[in-house]
Motif scaffolding. Structure first.
Motif, PDB file in Angstrom:
ATOM      1  N   PRO A  85       2.730 -35.778 -36.833  1.00  0.00           N
ATOM      2  CA  PRO A  85       2.454 -34.592 -37.649  1.00  0.00           C
ATOM      3  C   PRO A  85       1.661 -34.893 -38.910  1.00  0.00           C
ATOM      4  N   ALA A  86       1.625 -36.165 -39.342  1.00  0.00           N
ATOM      5  CA  ALA A  86       0.849 -36.520 -40.533  1.00  0.00           C
ATOM      6  C   ALA A  86      -0.618 -36.198 -40.363  1.00  0.00           C
ATOM      7  N   LEU A  87      -1.046 -35.985 -39.101  1.00  0.00           N
ATOM      8  CA  LEU A  87      -2.441 -35.643 -38.856  1.00  0.00           C
ATOM      9  C   LEU A  87      -2.837 -34.336 -39.554  1.00  0.00           C
ATOM     10  N   VAL A  88      -1.899 -33.429 -39.765  1.00  0.00           N
ATOM     11  CA  VAL A  88      -2.239 -32.188 -40.448  1.00  0.00           C
ATOM     12  C   VAL A  88      -1.550 -32.045 -41.805  1.00  0.00           C
ATOM     13  N   GLU A  89      -0.606 -32.898 -42.106  1.00  0.00           N
ATOM     14  CA  GLU A  89       0.129 -32.753 -43.359  1.00  0.00           C
ATOM     15  C   GLU A  89      -0.788 -32.906 -44.569  1.00  0.00           C
TER      16      GLU A  89
END
Length: 499
Positions: free
Chosen positions: A46-50
């Motif tokens: 999820p860090a890809l969009v955080e």
């Protein structure tokens, strides 16, 4: 370090997507992270969009984020000042530097070439476009991530988009009319450059917020700058109230109150000297949504605090005075209501909010590197919104009960004083009292304009305005809403006419 690098790369990719020829080239460019790449991996990482989401949050507090060097371009808090002035409750009572004269004089709202219109327009559409990019990265508007963290991130993105569209609809439409075309539309999957009916905009706001409330179930933010389920409910309550759907506005207001997550602002937090201002510290328990402003951010002259706080080195101290309207001040009893002490009573600081918004050092012009925090939403709003909604649906008992709970921390005479104020109220007098309390309580917090529109009110300016003192303005006249900016009208051939 690796997570921060991912944030930076993806935030950059999301911002530039659609602007680079790399995204149009049929030959795959392996140096660019595409929305398809992110969508295929977001449940795994999820860090890809955080990082992109944090970038949206930073827009809310960024000085010069839309128009570099313009000292009233302050993100959401900059808009709050314009709206407070438009409502008439915040008086520009001295005008040494001229930053706010075109709004205070109601020039910007009738002249689409003025930059205030462009700043507001571009700010909210930045939030919308970035939010839509993130939503697409999850697979689009109907995406249902399986991972809990991914669901929470998508929920925040949808809430941000709804927030931006809500404010655009309030600011650029004179009054709620679902059939009137008002704004261009972008939900990520569908874009319409022409203005679409308000009903389409409000449908998107409502659906985004209902989705956000579901997706944010169980989310416990690590800071108050992150949107949680209660904030999404708060935005939805405001949306329903703006549409005249008061039963639903009351339902969501009550859910926030009954969650038990936030106590009312205490008497001591309401005004100096108390236990410390309840309006400068994001850790104040009644705050639902806010931003921790730190030394590392380097905020100085161009800052909301500089515009309203006499104890910060900037315009309020130097000569651009923002004070409470004399008519509104007269609605606060001179004794018995703690909020009267929020405002100065004489000399240079007369009617300034020196007991509400202040740096703890309390030295005139003393705070230079800003560390006082930004407030966007607090629970007190929903006690009054619930009371307003109840009164407008004929449930006066519920309206009075919430109003009494709210007033208990404001009136110093105890239960007898509260009962003496609330018990005689009925009908239009009750509705007017709740509206007056909303204006008094949230002075300087950007909420009065929303209440003005909801209550279809007419504002009469007091004696302390540099411009248009003593004049009256109905909520739906041309001067009381901003204009679609000239840059949009010139560059978007599909958009025609003002609202």
């Amino acid at each position: 370090m690796k997570r921060k690098l991912i944030y930076f790369i993806v935030a950059t990719s999301l911002v530039t997507a659609g602007c680079s020829s790399d995204f149009l080239d049929p030959v795959r460019n392996t140096n660019v992270i595409t929305s398809e790449d992110i969508a295929n991996n977001v449940n795994i990482n999820p860090a890809l969009v955080e990082g992109g989401l944090n970038g949206i949050g930073s827009l809310l507090i960024q000085p010069g984020g839309t128009a570099a060097g313009r000292h009233y371009d302050l993100g959401q808090k900059g808009v709050d000042i314009w709206l407070d002035m438009l409502s008439g409750d915040m008086a520009l009572s001295a005008n040494s530097y001229g930053w706010y004269q075109n709004t205070a004089n109601l020039v910007s709202t009738v002249d689409f070439s003025r930059e205030e219109n462009s700043i507001i327009w571009r700010y909210y559409y930045k939030v919308i476009n970035l939010s839509s990019n993130i939503i697409l990265s999850f697979g689009g508007n109907n995406a249902e991530p399986t991972g809990q963290e991914a669901r929470h991130l998508l929920g925040q993105a949808k809430a941000y988009r709804a927030y931006a569209y809500f404010y655009l609809a309030q600011i650029f439409q004179r009054s709620y009319d679902p059939s009137q075309p008002i704004l261009p539309y972008n939900d990520g999957e569908s874009r319409t450059a022409a203005k679409v009916p308000a009903s389409q905009i409000y449908d998107l706001i409502e659906n985004d917020l209902l989705d956000a409330i579901t997706l944010l179930d169980g989310f416990a933010p690590t800071s108050k700058q992150q949107i949680n389920q209660n904030i999404a409910k708060g935005l939805l309550a405001y949306t329903y109230a703006a549409m005249g759907d008061y039963p639903n506005a009351m339902t969501y207001s009550e859910q926030i109150i009954n969650s038990g997550a936030y106590p009312l602002t205490t008497t001591a937090q309401l005004a100096f000297p108390g236990v410390g201002s309840g309006f400068s510290n994001v850790n104040t328990p009644s705050w639902m949504w806010g931003y921790d402003i730190t030394t590392e951010m380097g905020h100085q002259l161009i800052n909301w605090w500089g515009q309203v706080d006499y104890y910060t080195y900037s315009y309020q101290w130097a000569g651009d005075r923002k004070t409470i309207d004399t008519g509104l001040l007269s609605l606060i009893p001179t004794t018995g209501d703690i909020r009267r002490t929020q405002f100065g009573t004489s000399g240079t600081t007369n009617r300034m909010p020196i007991g509400k918004f202040y740096h703890d050092g309390r030295t005139a012009g003393g705070q230079q590197i800003i560390t006082t925090d930004y407030i966007f939403m607090r629970v007190d709003e929903f006690y009054l919104l619930s009371a307003e909604s109840a009164a407008k649906t004929g449930n006066e008992a519920a309206a009075k009960a919430r109003l009494k709970e709210f007033m208990a921390n404001r009136l110093t005479g105890g239960t007898s004083a509260v009962d003496a104020y609330v018990d005689p109220l009925t009908g239009n007098a009750l509705k007017q009292a709740i509206y007056n309390q909303t204006r008094i309580e949230f002075w300087g917090e950007g909420k009065s304009y929303l209440a003005l529109k909801r209550n279809q009110a007419t504002v009469t300016r007091g004696t302390n305005h540099v411009f248009r003192a003593g004049q009256s303005f109905a909520y739906d006249i041309d001067e009381m809403s901003f204009q679609i900016p000239q840059v949009e009208m010139d560059n978007n051939p599909s958009i025609t006419g003002q609202n």
